[in-house]
Design an enzyme around this catalytic site. Structure first.
Site, short mmCIF file in Angstrom:
data_model
loop_
_atom_site.label_atom_id
_atom_site.label_comp_id
_atom_site.label_asym_id
_atom_site.label_seq_id
_atom_site.Cartn_x
_atom_site.Cartn_y
_atom_site.Cartn_z
N VAL A 1 18.38 -13.82 -29.96
CA VAL A 1 18.91 -13.65 -28.97
C VAL A 1 19.04 -12.44 -28.47
O VAL A 1 18.51 -12.05 -27.02
CB VAL A 1 20.58 -13.85 -29.40
CG1 VAL A 1 21.52 -13.40 -28.26
CG2 VAL A 1 20.78 -15.34 -29.43
N PHE B 1 24.30 -18.99 -24.93
CA PHE B 1 24.18 -20.52 -25.10
C PHE B 1 22.75 -20.95 -25.20
O PHE B 1 22.40 -22.04 -24.99
CB PHE B 1 24.95 -21.09 -23.71
CG PHE B 1 26.26 -20.79 -23.95
CD1 PHE B 1 27.21 -21.64 -24.76
CD2 PHE B 1 26.72 -20.06 -23.14
CE1 PHE B 1 28.55 -21.49 -24.67
CE2 PHE B 1 28.23 -19.85 -23.12
CZ PHE B 1 29.00 -20.50 -24.00
N LEU B 2 21.88 -19.89 -25.13
CA LEU B 2 20.11 -20.31 -25.28
C LEU B 2 19.85 -21.05 -26.34
O LEU B 2 20.61 -20.81 -27.51
CB LEU B 2 19.65 -18.93 -25.04
CG LEU B 2 19.54 -17.81 -26.18
CD1 LEU B 2 18.67 -18.31 -27.35
CD2 LEU B 2 18.92 -16.47 -25.58
N ARG B 3 18.93 -21.81 -26.41
CA ARG B 3 18.45 -22.49 -27.53
C ARG B 3 16.95 -22.05 -27.87
O ARG B 3 16.22 -21.54 -27.16
CB ARG B 3 18.20 -23.91 -27.05
CG ARG B 3 19.31 -24.96 -26.75
CD ARG B 3 18.95 -26.01 -25.84
NE ARG B 3 18.46 -25.72 -24.60
CZ ARG B 3 17.91 -26.44 -23.76
NH1 ARG B 3 17.89 -27.72 -23.85
NH2 ARG B 3 17.50 -26.23 -22.57
N LEU C 1 22.44 -37.11 -27.94
CA LEU C 1 22.61 -38.52 -28.58
C LEU C 1 21.44 -39.03 -29.39
O LEU C 1 21.30 -40.26 -29.27
CB LEU C 1 23.06 -39.41 -27.44
CG LEU C 1 24.48 -39.31 -26.96
CD1 LEU C 1 24.55 -40.12 -25.68
CD2 LEU C 1 25.48 -39.57 -27.85
N ALA D 1 19.69 -40.16 -32.87
CA ALA D 1 20.06 -40.20 -34.02
C ALA D 1 18.99 -39.73 -34.95
O ALA D 1 17.78 -39.72 -34.24
CB ALA D 1 20.34 -41.52 -34.28
N CYS E 1 22.69 -22.01 -35.85
CA CYS E 1 23.93 -21.61 -35.21
C CYS E 1 25.14 -22.88 -35.70
O CYS E 1 26.12 -22.72 -35.95
CB CYS E 1 23.70 -21.82 -33.82
SG CYS E 1 22.80 -20.36 -33.07
N LYS F 1 26.77 -22.89 -39.15
CA LYS F 1 27.69 -21.69 -39.34
C LYS F 1 28.76 -21.73 -38.55
O LYS F 1 29.88 -21.55 -38.90
CB LYS F 1 26.98 -20.54 -39.50
CG LYS F 1 26.61 -19.85 -38.18
CD LYS F 1 25.94 -18.43 -38.16
CE LYS F 1 25.47 -18.31 -36.87
NZ LYS F 1 26.70 -17.89 -35.97
N ARG G 1 16.40 -21.22 -40.68
CA ARG G 1 17.82 -21.24 -41.25
C ARG G 1 18.53 -22.31 -41.28
O ARG G 1 18.62 -22.93 -40.19
CB ARG G 1 18.55 -19.84 -40.37
CG ARG G 1 17.84 -18.59 -40.69
CD ARG G 1 18.35 -17.54 -39.79
NE ARG G 1 18.06 -17.61 -38.45
CZ ARG G 1 18.38 -16.74 -37.39
NH1 ARG G 1 19.27 -15.93 -37.73
NH2 ARG G 1 18.00 -16.99 -36.32
P1 NAD Z 1 18.82 -12.86 -35.84
O1 NAD Z 1 18.81 -12.74 -37.30
O2 NAD Z 1 17.19 -13.35 -35.23
O3 NAD Z 1 18.87 -11.15 -35.24
C1 NAD Z 1 19.82 -10.62 -35.48
C2 NAD Z 1 19.19 -9.01 -35.46
O4 NAD Z 1 19.98 -8.00 -35.71
C3 NAD Z 1 18.21 -8.69 -36.72
O5 NAD Z 1 16.88 -8.49 -36.17
C4 NAD Z 1 18.71 -7.66 -37.68
O6 NAD Z 1 17.76 -6.76 -38.01
C5 NAD Z 1 19.43 -6.97 -36.36
N1 NAD Z 1 20.89 -6.03 -37.05
C6 NAD Z 1 21.60 -6.41 -37.96
N2 NAD Z 1 22.43 -5.58 -38.29
C7 NAD Z 1 22.10 -4.48 -37.17
C8 NAD Z 1 22.85 -3.17 -36.95
N3 NAD Z 1 24.01 -2.90 -37.49
N4 NAD Z 1 22.18 -2.63 -35.97
C9 NAD Z 1 21.23 -2.99 -35.24
N5 NAD Z 1 20.26 -4.10 -35.66
C10 NAD Z 1 21.07 -4.90 -36.49
O7 NAD Z 1 20.04 -13.36 -35.09
P2 NAD Z 1 20.08 -14.38 -33.92
O8 NAD Z 1 19.36 -15.68 -33.89
O9 NAD Z 1 19.30 -13.51 -32.65
O10 NAD Z 1 21.43 -14.47 -33.48
C11 NAD Z 1 22.25 -13.49 -33.02
C12 NAD Z 1 23.73 -13.58 -32.79
O11 NAD Z 1 23.69 -14.78 -31.51
C13 NAD Z 1 24.28 -14.60 -33.67
O12 NAD Z 1 25.66 -14.59 -33.70
C14 NAD Z 1 24.21 -16.02 -33.43
O13 NAD Z 1 25.13 -16.82 -33.84
C15 NAD Z 1 24.11 -16.20 -31.84
N6 NAD Z 1 23.32 -16.82 -31.21
C16 NAD Z 1 22.02 -17.27 -31.41
C17 NAD Z 1 21.47 -18.22 -30.97
C18 NAD Z 1 19.96 -18.83 -31.45
O14 NAD Z 1 19.61 -19.98 -30.91
N7 NAD Z 1 19.41 -17.97 -32.50
C19 NAD Z 1 22.05 -18.88 -29.62
C20 NAD Z 1 23.03 -18.54 -29.30
C21 NAD Z 1 24.08 -17.60 -30.01
#
Ligand code: NAD
Length: 435
Positions: free
Chosen positions: A12, A151-153, A249, A251, A259, A262, A326
């Site tokens: 993200v 909301f990205l995928r 939808l 199956a 996401c 959790k 994950r």
């Molecule tokens: P990710 O694990 O890929 O990236 C998180 C990054 O944050 C890591 O590189 C980590 O080193 C860094 N980090 C952790 N603690 C830190 C700190 N104190 N300072 C600086 N950097 C720090 O996670 P992600 O998949 O990008 O998801 C991030 C958030 O967005 C989550 O809450 C997730 O639920 C949400 N989200 C994810 C998606 C998805 O498709 N991955 C989509 C929508 C929302």
């Protein structure tokens, strides 16, 4: 042009930083992972996300996008700071907020002028207040906290960021929401401005609803299995109803990834913690778990037992076009198969590096044909494009027993039967005899 800081350079954060830079802003991407930052600075990519490398390179070369591990470097002078760190599942179900808390506490030490801090990570309801409290304790600099869930995928992150169905902004202060809305203005998307708690809930409710749709169709698939109906046709016709809509939808082996699992668990936890009775969410989680068991049961039935059998998995990533494993369904399926005594091997176009770390007991193969070599069964786990046009004859000849369990309903049952496979899929008539 705004000066933007994005904290957390994962799926993200990196997408957010690269896209805002592409829209003409000056962006500093900050991460505590020095190896990740080093790689990005050297022009490498820490994740597999189609198209992202090019946008990162273009904006880094133009001087609009920089990477650092230093809060002291990135925070002062930033007008808008996005917190995009990971919020994984904590013990017992709630979101683990330690990374958010750490990021908020550290950024607060370096905040100088007026700033808007944006909660981009998915955070439990009430988190904007928590983040504001943490920052307020450490600084007298003026700031506002805005909730802006993403909301990205994965797999289509760039496209989704640049073409959002809506931008959600939760703020107590209209001017703060307007500051963030201005960043998104070039995208021309509908903007929903609301209070912070509602914005936080919109994200959880959206993910829980999508997971519910998938679990719903999986429950229908189980009934189709027993009654001879074809769930693909059922889903297609249902989706043509504008009130239902076709997405989510399909199956199969159920939802997974970084996401849905959790977030549904975190919402269930929040509901229970507030004295609600989240019975639908619990059923959604239970049905999803059953789907993993179901594919393994199908393989076991087809082989008359799994002890000593070699089972190949086609795909390991939780969905196509990503290397993310994950909470990938493949991990649970591997565990179940090995528990039953099977030897497991697998291939994936992007996730083998992750798999080597996460699934050390699985033999990783370069392609589907090597995976099929002397295998007793194959299970299609991830519907990668690469798996859509396989040479069925070659695949069949490589196998010891021609059992193929299609966990994503990717193949045509008649074509599989004609190619000589013992083919099983999810919620479709599968015992089709060769004409
Ligand atoms: P990710 O694990 O890929 O990236 C998180 C990054 O944050 C890591 O590189 C980590 O080193 C860094 N980090 C952790 N603690 C830190 C700190 N104190 N300072 C600086 N950097 C720090 O996670 P992600 O998949 O990008 O998801 C991030 C958030 O967005 C989550 O809450 C997730 O639920 C949400 N989200 C994810 C998606 C998805 O498709 N991955 C989509 C929508 C929302």
């Amino acid at each position: 042009m705004a000066r933007v800081c994005v904290i957390g350079t994962g799926y993200v954060g990196l997408t957010t930083g690269a896209c805002f830079a592409d829209l003409g802003n000056q962006v500093s991407c900050l991460d505590i992972d020095a190896a990740k930052v080093g790689l990005l600075r050297a022009g490498g990519m820490p994740i597999y996300e189609p198209g992202l490398e090019e946008v990162v390179a273009r904006n880094a070369a133009a001087g609009r996008l920089a990477f650092t591990t230093s809060y002291a470097e990135a925070v002062p002078g930033a007008e808008v700071l996005f917190i995009a760190v990971n919020t994984p599942q904590g013990a017992g179900g709630p979101a683990d907020m330690s990374h958010v808390e750490g990021a908020a506490a550290t950024l607060a030490q370096h905040l100088s002028g007026p700033a808007v801090v944006v909660n981009k990570s998915t955070m439990p309801i009430g988190s904007a207040d928590l983040v504001a409290e943490i920052i307020r304790r450490a600084t007298s600099a003026p700031f506002h906290v805005v909730s802006n869930p993403e909301f990205l995928r994965e797999g289509s992150a760039l496209h989704d960021f640049m073409h959002p169905d809506r931008v959600v902004l939760g703020a107590a202060e209209p001017a703060a929401a307007a500051r963030v809305a201005a960043l998104y203005a070039p995208l021309g998307a509908p903007v929903v401005v609301t209070d912070v708690r509602t914005a936080e809930m919109i994200k959880y409710a959206s993910n829980a609803f999508l997971a519910t749709k998938i679990s719903f169709i999986n429950e229908i698939a189980q009934i189709c299995d027993k009654t001879g109906a074809d769930v693909r046709e059922v889903a297609r016709a249902m989706g043509l109803d504008a009130r239902i809509a076709p997405g989510f939808l399909s199956a199969g082996i159920g939802w997974g990834g970084s996401c849905f699992p959790k977030d549904v668990r975190a919402l269930e936890y929040m509901a229970a913690a507030h004295g609600c009775h989240p019975q639908l969410l619990r059923a959604v989680i239970e049905i999803n778990r059953d789907q993993r068991l179901h594919v393994v049961r199908l393989a076991k039935e087809a082989l008359g037992g799994l002890r000593g059998a070699t089972v190949g998995l086609l795909g390991l990533a939780f969905k196509p076009n990503t290397d993310d494993m994950r909470d990938a369904p493949s991990r649970e399926i591997v565990e179940l198969l090995q528990h039953e005594g099977a030897l497991v091997r697998a291939c994936d176009p992007a996730a083998t590096e992750q798999a080597a770390r996460l699934l050390p007991t699985v033999e990783l193969c370069p392609d589907p044909y090597a995976t099929a070599d002397e295998a007793d069964a194959l299970i299609l786990v991830t519907e990668w494009n690469e798996f859509k046009q396989l040479d069925l004859g070659r695949l069949r000849r490589a196998m010891r027993r021609p059992v193929l369990i299609d966990g994503r309903n990717l193949y045509d049952p008649a074509a599989m039967a004609a190619a000589g496979f013992e083919y099983r899929s999810i919620g479709r008539p599968s015992k089709i005899s060769v004409p």
